[in-house]
Design an enzyme around this catalytic site. Structure first.
Site, PDB file in Angstrom:
ATOM      1  N   TYR A 130      74.755 113.049  94.985  1.00 37.17           N
ATOM      2  CA  TYR A 130      74.425 111.591  93.940  1.00 37.17           C
ATOM      3  C   TYR A 130      73.815 110.828  94.526  1.00 37.17           C
ATOM      4  CZ  TYR A 130      76.198 108.153  90.447  1.00 37.17           C
ATOM      5  OH  TYR A 130      76.374 107.033  89.780  1.00 37.17           O
ATOM      6  N   LYS A 175      70.312 108.738  93.622  1.00 36.16           N
ATOM      7  CA  LYS A 175      70.313 107.461  93.310  1.00 36.16           C
ATOM      8  C   LYS A 175      69.374 106.359  94.304  1.00 36.16           C
ATOM      9  CE  LYS A 175      73.075 106.229  89.390  1.00 36.16           C
ATOM     10  NZ  LYS A 175      71.794 106.159  88.784  1.00 36.16           N
ATOM     11  N   SER A 184      74.148 103.323  93.007  1.00 37.98           N
ATOM     12  CA  SER A 184      75.451 102.908  92.749  1.00 37.98           C
ATOM     13  C   SER A 184      75.636 102.134  94.723  1.00 37.98           C
ATOM     14  CB  SER A 184      76.155 104.367  92.757  1.00 37.98           C
ATOM     15  OG  SER A 184      77.563 104.533  93.885  1.00 37.98           O
ATOM     16  N   SER A 185      76.851 101.687  94.562  1.00 37.27           N
ATOM     17  CA  SER A 185      77.310 100.988  96.178  1.00 37.27           C
ATOM     18  C   SER A 185      76.780 102.337  96.563  1.00 37.27           C
ATOM     19  CB  SER A 185      78.163 100.388  96.369  1.00 37.27           C
ATOM     20  OG  SER A 185      79.448 100.925  96.054  1.00 37.27           O
ATOM     21  N   CYS A 186      77.702 104.263  96.190  1.00 36.90           N
ATOM     22  CA  CYS A 186      77.595 105.133  97.247  1.00 36.90           C
ATOM     23  C   CYS A 186      76.252 105.042  98.054  1.00 36.90           C
ATOM     24  CB  CYS A 186      78.271 106.056  96.873  1.00 36.90           C
ATOM     25  SG  CYS A 186      76.468 106.547  95.211  1.00 36.90           S
ATOM     26  N   HIS A 194      86.800 108.710  88.144  1.00 39.65           N
ATOM     27  CA  HIS A 194      86.546 107.887  89.407  1.00 39.65           C
ATOM     28  C   HIS A 194      88.088 107.195  89.650  1.00 39.65           C
ATOM     29  CE1 HIS A 194      82.649 107.581  89.098  1.00 39.65           C
ATOM     30  NE2 HIS A 194      82.340 107.581  90.060  1.00 39.65           N
ATOM     31  N   HIS A 235      73.890 104.736  76.370  1.00 45.47           N
ATOM     32  CA  HIS A 235      75.188 103.325  76.327  1.00 45.47           C
ATOM     33  C   HIS A 235      76.051 103.815  75.842  1.00 45.47           C
ATOM     34  CE1 HIS A 235      73.845 106.042  72.568  1.00 45.47           C
ATOM     35  NE2 HIS A 235      74.785 105.431  71.632  1.00 45.47           N
ATOM     36  N   GLY A 254      77.910 105.691  77.729  1.00 42.86           N
ATOM     37  CA  GLY A 254      78.837 105.638  78.852  1.00 42.86           C
ATOM     38  C   GLY A 254      79.576 104.716  79.180  1.00 42.86           C
TER      39      GLY A 254
END
Length: 317
Positions: A141, A145, A112-114, A184, A16, A18
């Site tokens: 990472y 995910k 994540s889109s990664c 980022h 919470h 972040g």
């Protein structure tokens, strides 16, 4: 199909403090949720399996929003891939194992889109997951995910719990990290151009060639998407959350420069990595649920920069 959440049920927002978690807490409280459960990293180490299980047993949430993660930009991922892999796997396993044991009915895992292959058709549809090699600069990472997405779908199949996953694009907004070593691209550029203005620098150098294309979503729009998914989505497939629009890093740098008032020269350093050439999401699935982004990039940049300057002034004082 899910239904609207009872505003009086306990909702645990993991992470919470972040960028994402804080936005979700703001939205839940604004929407009338009266029992938002949180714990800082000083109070609870989510990598600790037993401590996490004990915390969930005490609070018995009916909804878990799993926004906790170790995150960072290209430099941070390159410097510590083992840490990114280990920490994220442990966080995910601790929370999901405990939630599974308690048969918590609703859990939203934020990936994540990664997770998508480096080279795949654009815009990226959810169905291309695991169809090709990942981008090397954030592979560790991404693998963590992907494991989280797989755990959600496995729990659905084995235990019948209607858990779901969402894959946000690049995020920004209040609460972001502006650390020069870990941030980022968007917050890194805001900080870099702001410092250039204050130091009266004539040139700002940006990593890479400036040609990669990226999509950016304001974190408050993501919070709205999370609530929409928790209330209206029940399926095994992860759901993309983005804007469906992208721009080059060069164009982003120009927009950031205009936002902070930098009028000097923008240079690019091709010796630095570009990352994935293009990454824009197909958001047709979540659009069909009635959600759409509301905050444009120019507007979002202005408000994020104002938040950053306010936070800087607090630190100086």
């Amino acid at each position: 199909m899910h239904s609207p959440l009872n505003r009086d049920v306990p909702v645990y927002v993991a992470g919470h403090t972040g960028l994402v978690g804080s936005a979700c807490v703001r939205l839940l409280r604004r929407r009338g949720f009266t029992r938002v459960v949180t714990a800082s990293s000083a109070e609870l180490d989510l990598r600790d399996h037993e401590a996490t299980a004990g915390f969930l047993r005490r609070h018995r949430p009916e909804v878990v929003l799993l926004a906790a993660a170790r995150v960072g930009g290209i430099a941070a991922n390159h410097a510590a891939p083992a840490d990114f892999l280990s920490d994220n796997l442990r966080i995910q396993l601790s929370i999901m194992d405990a939630a599974r044991a308690l048969r918590i009915p609703r859990l939203l895992f934020l990936g994540s889109s990664c997770i998508y292959p480096r080279d795949c058709p654009q815009p990226i549809h959810e169905s291309v997951l695991l169809s090709g090699p990942l981008e090397p600069t954030n592979e560790a990472y991404a693998v963590a995910k992907i494991a989280g997405v797989t755990q959600v779908s496995s729990v659905r199949r084995q235990d019948g719990l209607p858990w779901i996953s969402a894959m946000p694009t690049n995020l920004y907004g209040p609460g972001d990290s502006f650390d020069p070593e870990r941030s980022h691209v968007l917050p890194a550029l805001l900080r870099k151009f702001d410092e250039a203005v204050r130091e009266d620098a004539g040139t700002v150098t940006v990593w890479g060639t400036g040609t990669p294309r990226r999509e950016f979503l304001h974190v408050d729009d993501l919070a709205e998407a999370c609530l929409t998914l928790l209330e209206h989505y029940d399926d095994d497939s992860p759901v993309n959350v983005g804007t469906g629009e992208d721009l080059t890093i060069a164009a982003l740098a120009e927009l950031v420069a205009a936002t902070v008032g930098f009028r000097g020269r923008i240079a690019f350093d091709p010796r630095r990595p570009d990352g994935t050439p293009r990454k824009v999401l197909d958001i047709s699935t979540i659009r069909a649920l009635g959600w759409a982004p509301r905050i444009g990039l120019a507007e979002g940049l202005r408000s994020t920069y104002a938040w950053y300057r306010g936070a800087q002034e607090v630190v100086v004082r």
